[in-house]
Design an enzyme around this catalytic site. Sequence first.
Site, PDB file in Angstrom:
ATOM      1  N   GLU A   1       0.602  -1.365  -0.005  1.00 28.88           N
ATOM      2  CA  GLU A   1       0.081   0.068  -0.067  1.00 28.88           C
ATOM      3  C   GLU A   1       0.778   1.367   0.163  1.00 28.88           C
ATOM      4  OE1 GLU A   1       0.233  -2.158   2.346  1.00 28.88           O
ATOM      5  OE2 GLU A   1       0.437  -1.186   4.382  1.00 28.88           O
TER       6      GLU A   1
ATOM      7  N   ASN B   1       2.241  -4.876  10.124  1.00 29.40           N
ATOM      8  CA  ASN B   1       2.142  -4.211   8.833  1.00 29.40           C
ATOM      9  C   ASN B   1       2.413  -2.417   8.789  1.00 29.40           C
ATOM     10  OD1 ASN B   1       1.806  -4.265   5.835  1.00 29.40           O
ATOM     11  ND2 ASN B   1      -0.105  -2.987   6.418  1.00 29.40           N
TER      12      ASN B   1
ATOM     13  N   ASP C   1      10.422  23.054 -32.342  1.00 26.93           N
ATOM     14  CA  ASP C   1      10.869  21.853 -31.545  1.00 26.93           C
ATOM     15  C   ASP C   1       9.687  21.378 -30.624  1.00 26.93           C
ATOM     16  OD1 ASP C   1      13.649  21.733 -31.785  1.00 26.93           O
ATOM     17  OD2 ASP C   1      13.764  23.656 -30.910  1.00 26.93           O
TER      18      ASP C   1
ATOM     19  N   ASP D   1       5.601  -0.450   7.593  1.00 27.57           N
ATOM     20  CA  ASP D   1       5.671   0.774   6.605  1.00 27.57           C
ATOM     21  C   ASP D   1       6.257   1.687   7.398  1.00 27.57           C
ATOM     22  OD1 ASP D   1       4.047  -0.737   4.885  1.00 27.57           O
ATOM     23  OD2 ASP D   1       2.006   0.150   5.484  1.00 27.57           O
TER      24      ASP D   1
ATOM     25  N   ASP E   1      19.070  19.733 -30.286  1.00 20.96           N
ATOM     26  CA  ASP E   1      19.240  20.605 -31.192  1.00 20.96           C
ATOM     27  C   ASP E   1      20.613  21.137 -30.984  1.00 20.96           C
ATOM     28  OD1 ASP E   1      18.690  22.525 -29.249  1.00 20.96           O
ATOM     29  OD2 ASP E   1      17.431  23.695 -30.498  1.00 20.96           O
TER      30      ASP E   1
ATOM     31  N   ASN F   1       6.662 -13.992   4.472  1.00 21.19           N
ATOM     32  CA  ASN F   1       6.049 -13.726   5.648  1.00 21.19           C
ATOM     33  C   ASN F   1       4.575 -13.860   5.655  1.00 21.19           C
ATOM     34  OD1 ASN F   1       7.411 -13.161   8.198  1.00 21.19           O
ATOM     35  ND2 ASN F   1       8.410 -11.316   7.175  1.00 21.19           N
TER      36      ASN F   1
END
Length: 839
Positions: free
Chosen positions: A273, A671, A582, A675, A315, A646
Amino acid sequence: MTSTDQASLGQGLSSAEAAARLNQFGPNQIRPKRQRLVILEFLARLRNPLVLILLAASGISAVTGDATGACVIGLIVLASVTLDFFQEHRAGQAAQRLAAQVEVVATVLRDGTPCEVALSRLVPGDVVLLSAGRLVPADGMALEADDFFVNQAQLTGEPYPVEKRLGPTLQAHTWDADAPNAVFMGSSVVSGSARVLILRTGPLTALGQIATSLEKQPPATAFERGTRQFGLLIMRLTFGMVLFVLLVNIALHRPLLESFLFAVALAVGLTPELLPMIVSVTLARGALRMADKKVIVKRLSAMQDMGSMDVLCTDKTGTLTEAKIRLERHIDAQSRDSAHVLELAYLNSHFESGLKSPLDDAILQHDEIDASGWNKLDEVPFDFERRRVSVLVERQGRRLLVVKGAPEDILGLCTRYEQEDGSAAPLDGAARACITALFDSLGEEGLRVLAIAWRDMPPDHPHAVVTDESALIFAGFAAFLDPPKASAGEALAAMAASGVAVKIVTGDNERVTRHICMQLGVPIHGVLTGKEIAAMNDDALRARVADVNLFCRANPAQKNRILLALKARGHVVGYLGDGINDAPSLHSADIGISVDSAVDVAKQAAAMILLENDLGVLHAGILEGRRTFGNVMKYIMMATSSNFGNMFSMAAAALILPFLPMLPLQILLNNLLYDFSELPLPLDNVDEEDLVRPRRWDMTFIRNFMLTIGPISSLFDLLTFYLLMTLLKADETLFHTGWFVESIATQVLVIFVIRTRRNPLRSHPHPWLTWLSLGVVALAMLLPFSPVASGLGFVPLPLEFFGLLAVLLAVYLSLVELGKRWFYRRYAAPAANQSAERH
Ligand SMILES: Nc1ncnc2c1ncn2[C@@H]1O[C@H](COP(=O)(O)OP(=O)(O)OP(=O)(O)O)[C@@H](O)[C@H]1O
Ligand SMILES: [Mg+2]
């Protein structure tokens, strides 16, 4: 048009009125970006289906009894969403502030005085002042026009400038696209000046209508496609695993709600996430670092593309050469100095109302010449197809058309040449050969050359048109010195050494460009000219582009074709340019790069703006891009290998153990902590060997890495289960606690092995990464001894556990290190997984 509009034509709108109209009509953008309230942006994150399922499930569990558990789950979800949100929001804001620095503005009359207003803030009723090089900001009608030519190729595909004159009054709702005074958003002013009343803005403009009807999303970049594929892979695996766990638990007659929560928590644990946040924060950090080097990144994802870029087209003028051009010679057909040639060149440059090119500046600065006796009647503006500009001037009843431009083209239009005494002799074969030889010899010296020619016009001829440019008298050449930039050679060599092929794409001729390349030490190994390109179809061009590194006399459309051909070969292509010519290529390139002094269309089209025109910073940008790539890759590799292993063993344990291996809320906490430890990843150092080649998203690489490291993690976890059960004779809560700590420790610390190809001791992580990781592990170890332990379902751990943990950690990290070495030897010799050239 309302009467207030009529009344305000002279001095434009008042600021108050403009603000009111901005509210009414919305910003002048084709696809207005929705400005959302911060709180809505935050709430949008909760829309993630997994988060919703989790909240719903814990809501049910609260009702059925476990209120504390449900609250903790709610808090954890809130914490991780907030974490994610703030990081990303801050990064986005910083990037926006940067981009605002190089925003294109228009000169608008507000309260009667001209002021600079961002294009997006224009409203119907505004009066805009336009001159050469500016962008037409919206659809409108010319109120005053002075030799006003625009290039509206973006709408009509027509490459030549179109003149706009005064015409009938136009209305927003009865728009007449063919009216001589109608101007369109997206066109750019080639020459002259005008005062334009804006009638339609944003999605209502002709360009906006095409864009919305086609709903043309820019094609996904290789990186975006990669992340999407990766997301799909993870999603499939997650789905399979969650289903498996659910079925097993149901078969074993475990409590349904808790099993469901467990499965969903597993899914949350599996989802990478943080990926969007890691990507945007790394990109924004890269952009901020580039800003220190005077490079503004307008489109953040361009940072990533810089890391993947393997071909850079550029260029010549101002990029490879100094911006200062000097007029060295003004000579006639016999190579004698000629005051007349200088005078004609001066008149042409002085009177042309187009964007002055550096060549014009050089002529005007060369000598003060008195042009006051001359009157300008008309002009045919410069364009990159004709490569010349004409002015019609008059003095004491004598009318002259003075033409200056590319010698190859001008000589073809001449029938006579001017001799020393001022008389004109026929331009026969011998004279032509002589002049061509002179032109060639100037080119050999590295001089840029313009031809100057003229003809008398009858006094009843008030306008100049393209067909007047014929039967000219050749006056002579103006030759310029455009010295190469000292730093350019070095920068080009550095890029070549980093695996980026540099190709020069110029409107200038081959001789001069070759000369510059020689001085810069750039070997030319293949040349194509505009003429040759015109004769090729796209397939033929595609077959040739790879071997050619010098394209000359290329017009804007050809520049664009070259670019598309390179992209079609699978290259990630950058384009560096600053002119109207360009703009198409800047649009189609993977990374359009321009300079601050460029014309508005070029700046608008570019994804990156160099505040100083220096190729050196571009090389730095390439390395920065590869660095962002490297850090995003670390997160992905972590997510697919250790984290995944895991979660996989967790699912397996659910099968073997008589109870759930971890409580749902513990999985979520695990978790969250994990994180948290990865937050500093965008800051991390990247090893040099990861910067030497262009980096590309490589799904096979990721899959193989996953299949190598994942099983090591899983097997190891199962070993931990066994030891917990046998050595510590753990009951359910002790097992949960022990495994929670072990799982955090292994998952977090393995970053030091995975983040580098080297021996982990030889690569220095960013201090924050080190300290935060160690801090998270320490926190996890302390949690079971803290007052919140029982609320989280933990019990204090016996001392033996920590001895066991130390041994397990050492063995685990060594095993992963061995697996990693084997992986790189087997699948990816250093950087070989990134192929620079795909034939
Ligand atoms: N002001 C001018 N007056 C007349 N001719 C011009 C002028 N500017 C350019 N040209 C002609 O048009 C050609 C193409 O223009 P220019 O060199 O600017 O193209 P470019 O593709 O932008 O090249 P570069 O790579 O040098 O930026 C020039 O080589 C020259 O012959
Ligand atoms: Mg140019």
